[in-house]
Write an enzyme that holds these catalytic residues in place. Structure first.
Site, PDB file in Angstrom:
ATOM      1  N   CYS A 116       0.810  -1.224   0.000  1.00 19.17           N
ATOM      2  CA  CYS A 116       0.000   0.000   0.000  1.00 19.17           C
ATOM      3  C   CYS A 116       0.840   1.269   0.000  1.00 19.17           C
ATOM      4  CB  CYS A 116      -0.948  -0.024   1.193  1.00 19.17           C
ATOM      5  SG  CYS A 116      -2.006  -1.489   1.181  1.00 19.17           S
TER       6      CYS A 116
ATOM      7  N   HIS B 233      -2.454   7.770   6.547  1.00 22.74           N
ATOM      8  CA  HIS B 233      -2.765   6.456   5.971  1.00 22.74           C
ATOM      9  C   HIS B 233      -4.133   6.012   6.470  1.00 22.74           C
ATOM     10  CE1 HIS B 233      -1.930   2.798   3.877  1.00 22.74           C
ATOM     11  NE2 HIS B 233      -1.995   2.063   4.976  1.00 22.74           N
TER      12      HIS B 233
ATOM     13  N   GLU C 223      -0.206   5.437  13.988  1.00 25.40           N
ATOM     14  CA  GLU C 223       0.059   6.633  13.190  1.00 25.40           C
ATOM     15  C   GLU C 223      -0.166   7.898  14.004  1.00 25.40           C
ATOM     16  OE1 GLU C 223      -0.720   8.349   8.675  1.00 25.40           O
ATOM     17  OE2 GLU C 223      -2.035   6.775   9.458  1.00 25.40           O
TER      18      GLU C 223
ATOM     19  N   LYS D 230      -9.649   7.902   3.244  1.00 17.73           N
ATOM     20  CA  LYS D 230     -10.102   6.512   3.068  1.00 17.73           C
ATOM     21  C   LYS D 230     -11.486   6.294   3.677  1.00 17.73           C
ATOM     22  CE  LYS D 230      -5.583   4.192   2.832  1.00 17.73           C
ATOM     23  NZ  LYS D 230      -4.696   5.358   3.050  1.00 17.73           N
TER      24      LYS D 230
ATOM     25  N   HIS E 104      -9.853   1.868   0.716  1.00 23.00           N
ATOM     26  CA  HIS E 104      -8.406   1.692   0.602  1.00 23.00           C
ATOM     27  C   HIS E 104      -8.083   1.128  -0.768  1.00 23.00           C
ATOM     28  CE1 HIS E 104      -4.339   1.039   1.394  1.00 23.00           C
ATOM     29  NE2 HIS E 104      -4.380   0.302   2.481  1.00 23.00           N
TER      30      HIS E 104
ATOM     31  N   PHE F 290       1.899  -3.551   3.858  1.00 20.85           N
ATOM     32  CA  PHE F 290       2.295  -4.848   4.395  1.00 20.85           C
ATOM     33  C   PHE F 290       3.771  -5.100   4.072  1.00 20.85           C
ATOM     34  CE2 PHE F 290      -2.138  -7.128   4.205  1.00 20.85           C
ATOM     35  CZ  PHE F 290      -2.588  -6.302   5.212  1.00 20.85           C
TER      36      PHE F 290
END
Length: 423
Positions: A168, A308, A319, A340, A345, A408
């Protein structure tokens, strides 16, 4: 060696909340969700039955039948977004356009998942009786770099051309690569961004098996709720966003429209877990601080962070911790939002889309919201004295915007854009 400056001169978008840039941006500012029941396949037996799909997209409107058969859906999205961005920038019509010095870097976290799913599934059903009869376009439709290849072939662009895969974080990495190559004088401009189309059984089923997706099937539009205690996972999305990054003097020489200046990029690794972010946000801190250093900026120079913010319990908390740790007192003067909450996403395309939102926030002086937060739905591990821009867009001057993408494998990538004031 003095590094060259890089500006954004074109944008293109095919997203769950609009099939062009201005529609997408207007819907983001309005707080419109793109989530709805899945239409790409029968999801009735899946734990998650909804997604943020692109709406009203018909390949026949953009490609002849032969071309469409050669393109996985993710590559179709990429080509259409690239066409929009190139037209918006008008770069190929400029007197100083040199196709040997224009490159393409369009990222995908997964690539042609639907093509792989179809071909592997067909072989599983018929391989024993028919033998290994695969479509000759199987491999070139599936691979994650092919969108960049198709864009360069359509426009005859001979500059550096490749894809980036870092889950991502992929399209932020693509933007950073393009930015650095232009700064070093290796190219005049890049078509850069990301594309993804994974709303198919393997994508939804795979993420369901990890318990990564929201299962709020009775309320798709309210399912992505970053920073709220009741969040239960992310909403998978699809689409493509492409930016034209261009060397400043090259853009000025042709009288280009300039949206914003890209001033920094930072990258890091969590080196912690295959899917989870570091609980204290150590990788995020390093990525953001590296971007600030690259830009020659301090925390107080940033007005907006597009986080994110996937709506997962661990990711959102880490975050926020990273922002508080790095930005200190400035953290409470920032606007923070997770778009998002509206778009879902987009995996490998998400960084490019959120970079676009950051650019437009600088241009228009407005911060899009984090929707779906309700009073009383507070996570005790999140600091709500920060301004998460809950539920309504907020007008404010945005001198500079920072955008985070984490993937990831512990991949972190941060980009910074600065408002263009003509200097």
């Amino acid at each position: 060696m003095e590094l060259k400056r890089v500006v954004v001169t074109g944008l293109g978008a095919i997203t769950p909340i609009g099939n062009d840039v201005e529609t997408t941006w207007n819907n983001a500012v309005a707080g419109k969700s793109g989530a709805a029941p899945i239409t790409h396949f029968d999801a009735s037996k899946f734990a998650t039955k909804f997604a943020c799909e692109v709406k009203d997209f018909n390949a026949a409107d953009h490609f002849d039948r032969k071309k469409a058969r050669q393109l996985d859906l993710y590559a179709q999205y990429a080509l259409v977004a690239a066409r929009q961005a190139i037209k918006d920038s008008d770069i190929t019509e400029a007197p100083n356009y040199n196709p040997n010095r224009v490159g393409v870097i369009v990222a995908a976290g997964i690539g042609g998942l639907h093509t792989f799913e179809e071909e592997a599934g067909y072989f599983a059903l018929h391989g024993e009786e028919m033998g290994p009869k695969y479509n000759p376009f199987f491999i070139p439709k599936m691979i994650a770099d092919i969108a960049s290849g198709h864009i360069s072939m359509e426009y005859g662009m001979h500059g550096p051309n490749y894809g980036v895969v870092s889950a991502c974080a992929s399209s932020n990495n693509a933007l950073i690569d393009a930015f650095n190559l232009i700064r070093l004088g290796k190219a005049d401009a890049f078509v850069a961004g990301g594309a993804e189309a994974a709303v198919f059984p393997a994508g939804v089923g795979g993420f369901n098996s990890m318990h990564a997706l929201s299962t709020r099937n009775d309320d798709p539009e309210g399912a992505s709720r970053p920073f709220s205690a009741s969040r239960d996972g992310f909403v998978i999305g699809e689409g493509s966003v492409v930016l034209i990054l261009e060397e400043l003097e090259h853009a000025k020489a042709r009288g280009a429209k300039i949206y914003a200046e890209m001033v920094g990029g930072g990258m890091s690794a969590d080196a912690y877990h295959i899917t989870a972010t570091h609980p204290e946000g150590l990788g995020a801190i390093l990525s953001m601080s590296s971007a600030l250093e690259d830009a020659g900026m301090k925390p107080e120079d940033i007005d907006y962070i597009n986080v994110h913010g996937t709506s997962t319990p661990v990711g959102d908390r880490s975050e926020v911790k990273a922002i508080v740790e790095l930005f200190g007192d400035q953290a409470h003067k920032l606007n923070i939002s997770s778009t998002k909450s509206m778009t879902g996403h987009l995996l490998g395309a998400t960084g490019a889309m959120e970079a676009m939102f950051s650019v437009l926030a600088c241009r228009d002086g407005i911060v899009p919201p984090t929707i779906n937060h309700a009073e009383g739905d507070e996570d005790p591990e999140i600091d709500y004295t920060l301004n998460f821009t809950f539920n309504r867009a907020q007008k404010r001057p945005v001198r500079a915007a920072l955008s985070n993408s984490f993937g990831f494998g512990g991949h972190n990538a941060t980009v910074i854009f600065k408002r263009w004031d003509g200097e």
